[in-house]
Motif scaffolding. Sequence first.
Motif, mmCIF file in Angstrom:
data_model
loop_
_atom_site.group_PDB
_atom_site.id
_atom_site.type_symbol
_atom_site.label_atom_id
_atom_site.label_comp_id
_atom_site.label_asym_id
_atom_site.label_seq_id
_atom_site.Cartn_x
_atom_site.Cartn_y
_atom_site.Cartn_z
ATOM 1 N N HIS A 73 16.849 10.904 -33.200
ATOM 2 C CA HIS A 73 17.400 12.075 -33.511
ATOM 3 C C HIS A 73 17.193 12.493 -34.858
ATOM 4 O O HIS A 73 17.174 13.576 -35.141
ATOM 5 C CB HIS A 73 18.976 12.097 -32.793
ATOM 6 N N THR A 76 13.923 13.758 -35.748
ATOM 7 C CA THR A 76 13.501 15.115 -34.995
ATOM 8 C C THR A 76 14.122 16.006 -35.835
ATOM 9 O O THR A 76 13.570 17.102 -36.181
ATOM 10 C CB THR A 76 14.086 14.849 -33.739
ATOM 11 N N HIS A 77 15.396 15.581 -36.359
ATOM 12 C CA HIS A 77 16.234 17.016 -37.068
ATOM 13 C C HIS A 77 15.602 17.045 -38.426
ATOM 14 O O HIS A 77 15.110 18.189 -39.053
ATOM 15 C CB HIS A 77 17.536 16.655 -37.234
ATOM 16 N N GLU A 78 15.044 16.240 -39.141
ATOM 17 C CA GLU A 78 14.207 16.104 -40.604
ATOM 18 C C GLU A 78 12.850 17.035 -40.090
ATOM 19 O O GLU A 78 12.566 17.488 -41.085
ATOM 20 C CB GLU A 78 14.182 14.654 -40.995
ATOM 21 N N LEU A 79 12.089 16.548 -39.346
ATOM 22 C CA LEU A 79 10.881 17.037 -38.678
ATOM 23 C C LEU A 79 11.178 18.497 -38.586
ATOM 24 O O LEU A 79 10.476 19.370 -39.125
ATOM 25 C CB LEU A 79 10.142 16.511 -37.636
ATOM 26 N N LYS A 80 12.154 19.019 -37.954
ATOM 27 C CA LYS A 80 12.375 20.334 -37.555
ATOM 28 C C LYS A 80 12.925 21.182 -38.853
ATOM 29 O O LYS A 80 12.174 22.329 -39.144
ATOM 30 C CB LYS A 80 13.600 20.534 -36.704
ATOM 31 N N ASP A 81 13.672 20.427 -39.749
ATOM 32 C CA ASP A 81 14.125 21.123 -40.963
ATOM 33 C C ASP A 81 12.919 21.141 -41.971
ATOM 34 O O ASP A 81 12.908 22.305 -42.717
ATOM 35 C CB ASP A 81 15.159 20.398 -41.662
ATOM 36 N N SER A 82 12.136 20.320 -41.939
ATOM 37 C CA SER A 82 10.832 20.555 -42.834
ATOM 38 C C SER A 82 9.852 21.646 -42.510
ATOM 39 O O SER A 82 9.429 22.344 -43.221
ATOM 40 C CB SER A 82 10.141 19.051 -42.871
ATOM 41 N N ILE A 83 9.692 21.575 -41.075
ATOM 42 C CA ILE A 83 8.752 22.546 -40.482
ATOM 43 C C ILE A 83 9.281 23.962 -40.582
ATOM 44 O O ILE A 83 8.510 24.856 -41.145
ATOM 45 C CB ILE A 83 8.505 22.378 -38.907
ATOM 46 N N THR A 84 10.696 24.128 -40.307
ATOM 47 C CA THR A 84 11.140 25.618 -40.691
ATOM 48 C C THR A 84 11.481 26.015 -42.010
ATOM 49 O O THR A 84 11.074 27.124 -42.425
ATOM 50 C CB THR A 84 12.694 25.682 -39.965
ATOM 51 N N SER A 85 11.294 24.947 -43.011
ATOM 52 C CA SER A 85 11.547 25.460 -44.402
ATOM 53 C C SER A 85 10.074 25.545 -45.148
ATOM 54 O O SER A 85 10.214 26.437 -45.861
ATOM 55 C CB SER A 85 12.181 24.049 -45.158
#
Length: 224
Positions: A73, A76-85
């Motif tokens: 989890h 996944t959140h770190e990957l999502k934050d990195s992609i969105t940023s």
Amino acid sequence: EKTQTEGNAFGQFLAMLAEATHIVDLDEAANIMQRQLLAMADELAEPGSPLQENVLALFYEQAAVLNGDEGFHLMTHELKDSITSELPIESVTSEALQHLREHFAADKARSVDPLEEHLPMLHSRLAVLLQGEYDRAIALIETDAELRKSVGHFLYDIIARSMLHAQALVGVIVERVLSRLTDEQLNHLVYDKVEPDLLWIRMNGSIVGAGIGLVMYLLLLLFH
């Protein structure tokens, strides 16, 4: 097979020896493996096949395991934050909306329905669906007394609430309209609205006065 044996000298030697002595035909083995993979892919694409059920069960099992893993989890959140940023989401969205506004404005200037012009199939399909749902709703309202009563109460409630909230606005509108009229226009407006009532008041007064005068005249004749 050749790719898998690269970097392994002993494996390469055995593969070359098997191919030289025709013990193993690598091309035939590759063809057999390709046919097996295609057959597995066809079975996997077939709904309800045993292979598909097994793969789905394995997938759900592993997904449940990953769902209970806090590290997964967090990753996944770190990957999502990195992609969105890193992605230019705001600029791309702003440019897309601006393009849509310009496009719709151009279609409106040409008096063209954008949906009908650019997506005629979708427009016709939506029109058919909406027409069918509208006809079905009208049929239900006509045949179901309870539904008709509920819809009537709902519409009455909406109208009543709208009128209640619009009282202040109606007063403001009337005040602005009347303030723009001249005295002559206002007199004509009032006279046009009350003229029949004034005429009836005059007629009633004349009739009542004539009746009272006639009664008094008859009484005077009787006493004399």
